[in-house]
Write a protein that holds these residues in place. Structure first.
Motif, PDB file in Angstrom:
ATOM      1  N   GLY A 138      84.199  50.927   2.770  1.00 53.40           N
ATOM      2  CA  GLY A 138      85.630  50.815   3.004  1.00 53.40           C
ATOM      3  C   GLY A 138      86.114  51.497   4.269  1.00 53.40           C
ATOM      4  O   GLY A 138      87.322  51.694   4.454  1.00 53.40           O
ATOM      5  N   LEU A 139      85.208  51.821   5.156  1.00 55.50           N
ATOM      6  CA  LEU A 139      85.589  52.539   6.368  1.00 55.50           C
ATOM      7  C   LEU A 139      86.347  51.639   7.346  1.00 55.50           C
ATOM      8  O   LEU A 139      87.175  52.115   8.128  1.00 55.50           O
ATOM      9  N   THR A 140      86.071  50.337   7.297  1.00 53.56           N
ATOM     10  CA  THR A 140      86.728  49.410   8.220  1.00 53.56           C
ATOM     11  C   THR A 140      88.220  49.282   7.931  1.00 53.56           C
ATOM     12  O   THR A 140      88.986  48.837   8.792  1.00 53.56           O
ATOM     13  N   HIS A 141      88.644  49.663   6.730  1.00 55.98           N
ATOM     14  CA  HIS A 141      90.047  49.538   6.351  1.00 55.98           C
ATOM     15  C   HIS A 141      90.853  50.791   6.673  1.00 55.98           C
ATOM     16  O   HIS A 141      92.071  50.813   6.488  1.00 55.98           O
ATOM     17  N   LEU A 142      90.183  51.834   7.127  1.00 53.91           N
ATOM     18  CA  LEU A 142      90.887  53.079   7.435  1.00 53.91           C
ATOM     19  C   LEU A 142      91.661  52.939   8.742  1.00 53.91           C
ATOM     20  O   LEU A 142      91.123  52.469   9.743  1.00 53.91           O
ATOM     21  N   ASP A 143      92.930  53.334   8.730  1.00 55.88           N
ATOM     22  CA  ASP A 143      93.692  53.276   9.975  1.00 55.88           C
ATOM     23  C   ASP A 143      93.700  54.620  10.707  1.00 55.88           C
ATOM     24  O   ASP A 143      93.960  54.677  11.909  1.00 55.88           O
ATOM     25  N   LYS A 144      93.401  55.689   9.996  1.00 60.88           N
ATOM     26  CA  LYS A 144      93.376  57.022  10.608  1.00 60.88           C
ATOM     27  C   LYS A 144      91.922  57.483  10.732  1.00 60.88           C
ATOM     28  O   LYS A 144      91.387  58.146   9.840  1.00 60.88           O
ATOM     29  N   LYS A 145      91.300  57.085  11.818  1.00 66.61           N
ATOM     30  CA  LYS A 145      89.885  57.416  11.995  1.00 66.61           C
ATOM     31  C   LYS A 145      89.547  57.530  13.467  1.00 66.61           C
ATOM     32  O   LYS A 145      90.266  57.030  14.340  1.00 66.61           O
ATOM     33  N   TYR A 146      88.421  58.194  13.725  1.00 63.06           N
ATOM     34  CA  TYR A 146      87.903  58.364  15.079  1.00 63.06           C
ATOM     35  C   TYR A 146      86.407  58.064  15.016  1.00 63.06           C
ATOM     36  O   TYR A 146      85.672  58.707  14.254  1.00 63.06           O
ATOM     37  N   LEU A 147      85.964  57.082  15.785  1.00 63.28           N
ATOM     38  CA  LEU A 147      84.547  56.730  15.821  1.00 63.28           C
ATOM     39  C   LEU A 147      83.893  57.471  16.974  1.00 63.28           C
ATOM     40  O   LEU A 147      84.393  57.454  18.110  1.00 63.28           O
ATOM     41  N   ILE A 148      82.769  58.108  16.674  1.00 70.02           N
ATOM     42  CA  ILE A 148      82.123  58.939  17.684  1.00 70.02           C
ATOM     43  C   ILE A 148      80.712  58.442  17.975  1.00 70.02           C
ATOM     44  O   ILE A 148      79.963  58.084  17.056  1.00 70.02           O
ATOM     45  N   ASP A 149      80.368  58.380  19.240  1.00 69.92           N
ATOM     46  CA  ASP A 149      78.985  58.131  19.639  1.00 69.92           C
ATOM     47  C   ASP A 149      78.273  59.480  19.601  1.00 69.92           C
ATOM     48  O   ASP A 149      78.529  60.342  20.455  1.00 69.92           O
ATOM     49  N   ALA A 150      77.433  59.658  18.600  1.00 69.45           N
ATOM     50  CA  ALA A 150      76.841  60.974  18.330  1.00 69.45           C
ATOM     51  C   ALA A 150      75.652  61.241  19.246  1.00 69.45           C
ATOM     52  O   ALA A 150      74.484  61.137  18.847  1.00 69.45           O
ATOM     53  N   ILE A 151      75.952  61.598  20.491  1.00 70.43           N
ATOM     54  CA  ILE A 151      74.920  61.957  21.454  1.00 70.43           C
ATOM     55  C   ILE A 151      75.259  63.325  22.027  1.00 70.43           C
ATOM     56  O   ILE A 151      76.421  63.758  22.003  1.00 70.43           O
ATOM     57  N   GLU A 152      74.246  64.016  22.526  1.00 67.76           N
ATOM     58  CA  GLU A 152      74.435  65.382  23.021  1.00 67.76           C
ATOM     59  C   GLU A 152      75.503  65.456  24.109  1.00 67.76           C
ATOM     60  O   GLU A 152      76.242  66.437  24.206  1.00 67.76           O
ATOM     61  N   GLU A 153      75.607  64.409  24.938  1.00 66.56           N
ATOM     62  CA  GLU A 153      76.581  64.404  26.023  1.00 66.56           C
ATOM     63  C   GLU A 153      78.023  64.455  25.519  1.00 66.56           C
ATOM     64  O   GLU A 153      78.930  64.844  26.267  1.00 66.56           O
TER      65      GLU A 153
END
Length: 356
Positions: A47-62
């Motif tokens: 159900g994560l696609t339905h969340l309007d309050k979210k931040y997607l992160i590219d989990a890399i060291e940089e």
């Protein structure tokens, strides 16, 4: 599992199915920080696609920097909820570090829940309260202590890990068992094949054992001033390996390699028997798979990376080593020559593994 912190008491919950995620954040103001890979793999299911309050992160060291933390803080200040916001993060150690610092700094501390989706985060970093950011060429130089309020561990996430990331997690699992002593070495020798085959019951057992082992240290020395320093076994050398590889070698694998280096120094000093060193190497050989040519790195680069490690306290080189009877001790007198020799032996070990 209950963890007692100076900040608060927090709990680790173990789940058999992923559907527990669907109930989190309901009927309360919540903000989600999600590893983009997890979002792509499980977004619809959880159900994560339905969340309007979210931040997607590219989990890399940089991205493990203050810039990312401030970007999330800025997004959250736009929400109507303030100190009553519930921050929920899903991902591995990088996601945890960033989320933990956001939760600590924003409004001087808000409630947060962490769902580790990597074996590495589940067996180690999820407890202990450390948040760490990279700064310039320094790894984990900035940070605080701020544990989650709740941690949910579900081994089902580990099935979609790449071989590289799963074996990185095993690096920490094996390290904890070796630190346990002879009984731990016997145990990991017996179960390493089942672990490599990702048998959920065996993985769950080892995750619990690893966390229970770490719990003893963090509850006695939460702020890393005394006995908790023993948990840095293999990390002095592992962090250097990560750094010189440009983070191409993942953390847990670098720790496994750092274990080989640390044990070689203990052997050089007459602390460990050849048989013990050989047994541990044979275990590590099963989980270390890298394409990076460490032999191409100069001794000066490796020593330089060790000197930049935040655990160093002065001109001498510090590291945690095994002494007699597999007891851990902090040494502040490590010599450059013995470290370089141990890295030479590590390169021989890696070549033997590649040829096997």
């Amino acid at each position: 599992m209950i963890i007692q912190s100076h900040f608060k008491q927090y709990q680790v919950h173990f789940k058999d199915e992923l559907d527990f995620v669907l109930g989190l954040g309901k009927n309360e103001p919540a903000y989600w920080i999600v590893d983009r890979n997890i979002y792509d793999l499980y977004g619809q299911q959880l159900g994560l696609t339905h969340l309007d309050k979210k931040y997607l992160i590219d989990a890399i060291e940089e991205n493990k920097t203050m810039d990312t933390v401030l970007e999330i803080c800025e997004a959250m200040t736009e929400l109507s909820a303030k100190r009553n916001i519930h921050l929920i993060s899903i991902g591995g150690g990088i996601t945890q570090d960033i989320t933990g610092l956001v939760a600590n700094l924003l409004y001087r501390g808000i409630r947060w829940t962490f769902i580790p989706t990597t074996l590495l985060a589940a067996c180690d970093s999820c407890i202990g309260g450390k948040t760490s950011l990279n700064y310039k060429e320094y790894k984990n130089l900035l940070g605080t202590f701020y544990p989650p309020d709740d941690i949910f561990i579900c081994p089902s996430f580990f099935h979609t890990l790449t071989k590289r990331d799963f074996q990185s997690g095993l690096g920490e699992v094996v390290k904890f068992n070796i630190m346990y002593g002879k009984e731990g070495i016997d145990r990991i020798e017996r179960d390493i094949t089942d672990l490599l085959n990702r048998k959920e019951d065996i993985i769950s057992q080892y995750v619990r054992q690893s966390l229970e082992f770490k719990k003893q240290y963090i509850e006695k020395d939460e702020f890393d001033r005394g006995i908790r320093i023993h948990l840095n076994f293999a990390h002095t050398f592992g962090h250097a390996i990560e750094k010189v590889s440009g983070y191409e070698i993942p953390h847990g694998t670098a720790v496994a390699m750092g274990t080989v280096v640390a044990n070689d120094i203990s052997f050089q000093r007459g602390y460990l028997s050849e048989e013990t060193v050989k047994r541990i190497r044979q275990i590590m050989q099963k989980i270390i798979n890298i394409s990076f040519d460490l032999s191409a790195i100069s001794s000066r680069e490796l020593i330089g990376a060790i000197r930049k490690d935040k655990k160093q306290t002065g001109d001498f080189l510090r590291g945690v080593l095994f002494t007699e009877n597999l007891e851990l001790e902090v040494f502040d007198d490590l010599l450059e020559n013995e470290i370089i020799q141990a890295f030479v032996h590590l390169n021989h070990f890696l070549r033997e593994g590649a040829e096997a």
